[in-house]
Design a protein around this motif. Structure first.
Motif, short mmCIF file in Angstrom:
data_model
loop_
_atom_site.label_atom_id
_atom_site.label_comp_id
_atom_site.label_asym_id
_atom_site.label_seq_id
_atom_site.Cartn_x
_atom_site.Cartn_y
_atom_site.Cartn_z
N GLN A 34 0.82 -1.21 0.00
CA GLN A 34 0.00 0.00 0.00
C GLN A 34 0.86 1.27 0.00
OE1 GLN A 34 -3.65 0.18 -0.02
NE2 GLN A 34 -3.01 -1.80 -0.87
N VAL A 35 0.33 2.29 -0.67
CA VAL A 35 0.96 3.61 -0.70
C VAL A 35 -0.05 4.63 -0.19
CG1 VAL A 35 1.94 5.42 -2.16
CG2 VAL A 35 2.46 3.02 -2.64
N ASN A 43 -4.89 14.03 -0.17
CA ASN A 43 -4.47 12.74 0.35
C ASN A 43 -4.67 11.67 -0.71
OD1 ASN A 43 -3.90 13.92 2.88
ND2 ASN A 43 -6.03 13.72 3.50
N TYR A 44 -3.94 10.58 -0.56
CA TYR A 44 -3.96 9.54 -1.58
C TYR A 44 -3.84 8.17 -0.92
CZ TYR A 44 -2.33 6.75 -5.59
OH TYR A 44 -2.19 5.79 -6.56
N ARG A 45 -4.54 7.20 -1.48
CA ARG A 45 -4.40 5.81 -1.06
C ARG A 45 -4.40 4.93 -2.31
NH1 ARG A 45 -5.30 2.50 3.44
NH2 ARG A 45 -5.86 4.33 4.70
N GLY A 46 -3.39 4.11 -2.44
CA GLY A 46 -3.29 3.23 -3.60
C GLY A 46 -2.34 2.09 -3.31
N SER A 47 -1.82 1.52 -4.37
CA SER A 47 -0.94 0.37 -4.24
C SER A 47 0.21 0.49 -5.24
CB SER A 47 -1.72 -0.92 -4.49
OG SER A 47 -0.85 -2.02 -4.68
N LEU A 48 1.35 -0.08 -4.88
CA LEU A 48 2.46 -0.11 -5.82
C LEU A 48 2.10 -0.87 -7.09
CD1 LEU A 48 5.50 -0.81 -3.44
CD2 LEU A 48 4.96 1.34 -4.60
N LEU A 51 -0.98 2.23 -9.30
CA LEU A 51 -0.93 3.65 -8.98
C LEU A 51 -1.95 4.40 -9.84
CD1 LEU A 51 2.92 4.32 -8.78
CD2 LEU A 51 1.31 4.19 -6.87
N VAL A 52 -2.83 5.11 -9.17
CA VAL A 52 -3.89 5.85 -9.86
C VAL A 52 -3.48 7.31 -9.97
CG1 VAL A 52 -6.32 6.51 -9.80
CG2 VAL A 52 -5.60 4.27 -8.92
N VAL A 60 4.78 13.71 -7.23
CA VAL A 60 5.08 12.68 -6.23
C VAL A 60 4.77 11.30 -6.80
CG1 VAL A 60 4.47 11.78 -3.95
CG2 VAL A 60 4.67 14.25 -4.30
N LEU A 61 3.63 11.14 -7.42
CA LEU A 61 3.24 9.83 -7.96
C LEU A 61 4.15 9.42 -9.12
CD1 LEU A 61 -0.63 10.20 -7.77
CD2 LEU A 61 0.78 8.63 -6.44
#
Length: 307
Positions: A34-35, A43-48, A51-52, A60-61
């Protein structure tokens, strides 16, 4: 940016400095993929693994995306700034540089400053398609630097001149300003080429002024460079008013008693123009109706704390 705006993207020299306004990126390791990102812009929530896109966190992304081959576990990023992102001040560059530093330390990669700069440039070019990297170099190396894109050269300059910024209250994104200038340049290519050459001559003279610690000469060169910015069409009414009010205020004080004497050597746009900040060299001068941002040169660039 002290000197070299616009000309630097043509391969000419620029001068920039790191200032004492800090962006801090804290990386907290995770045991999963998780990222999580926490910042003032969103704020951001995603996964390696997925990545959205988020335009508020694009730099940053993209930095994370370009490091995926080296990242085996996820993390949380906490981004804190000592100033509002609306002020510019190379905030996108600073957060890009700091994020890359955190990620490469996390993945046990040892980078030279030049390698760091090339990685950061790749991020900026992937996000916005263009950019000289001058602000990236200032964030990495610290202090005052002379910078050239190709061949890539960074020269540390001695001295910490007294600077002050005033924010006009709005800004136009650099890629948009560059597009406006490019459109005008297509109508008068030979004349614009001459403007860029003149800008480079002024910047190279400014590098010599730094070597001699000659601030009055540097101020005169700043004023000359401002004339070239006007020629490019990146000045506007509000910026002009700020520049001439600052110059007038200093000259009025210099005609009174010595106790009130204000030394203001030069004033110009700092950055691509059509908004953002005006930078002055010399004593701090208040300007009614505009936000004053006292700054000093930071001799230190990007620094990593912790294990």
């Amino acid at each position: 940016m002290l000197m070299g705006e616009h000309a630097v993207v043509k391969g000419y020299w620029a001068i920039a400095c790191a200032v004492d306004k800090v962006i801090e990126v804290t990386l907290l390791p995770r045991n999963d993929r998780q990222v999580l990102i926490e910042s003032a812009v969103g704020n951001y929530r995603g996964s390696l693994d997925d990545l959205v896109t988020d335009t508020n966190l694009s730099f940053v992304l993209k930095a994370i995306e370009l490091q995926l081959a080296h990242l085996t576990c996820g993390f949380e990023l906490q981004i804190r700034a000592q100033f509002s992102h609306t002020l510019g001040l190379g905030s996108s560059a600073a957060v890009t540089v700091a994020t890359i530093k955190a990620l490469t330390e996390y993945s046990a990669q040892a980078l030279t400053d030049l390698e760091h700069l090339k990685l950061a440039l790749a991020v900026v070019h992937a996000v916005q398609g263009r950019g000289s990297g001058t602000d990236l170099a200032a964030s990495i190396y610290g202090g005052v630097i002379a910078y050239q894109v190709s061949p890539c050269q960074v020269i540390k300059l001695a001295g910490t001149p007294a600077l002050c910024l005033h924010y006009v209250g709005y800004k136009t994104k650099t890629p948009q300003v560059l597009a406006i200038v490019a459109k005008k340049e297509r109508r008068q290519p030979a004349l614009y080429a001459e403007i860029y050459r003149t800008m480079d001559s002024i910047t190279q003279a400014a590098i010599k002024a730094f070597e001699q610690q000659n601030w009055p000469d540097l101020g005169e060169l700043m004023n000359l460079y401002q004339g070239q910015m006007d020629s490019l069409g990146v000045n506007d009414l509000a910026l002009s008013e700020m520049i001439y009010r600052l110059r007038l205020q200093a000259s009025e004080h210099s005609s009174t008693s010595k106790a009130d004497n204000i030394k203001l050597h030069g004033v110009k746009i700092s950055g691509s123009g059509l908004g953002d900040c005006v930078i002055s060299l010399g004593d701090s001068v208040e300007l009614l109706g505009y936000q004053q941002i006292p700054i000093s040169v930071s001799t230190t660039g990007v620094v990593c704390h912790g294990s």
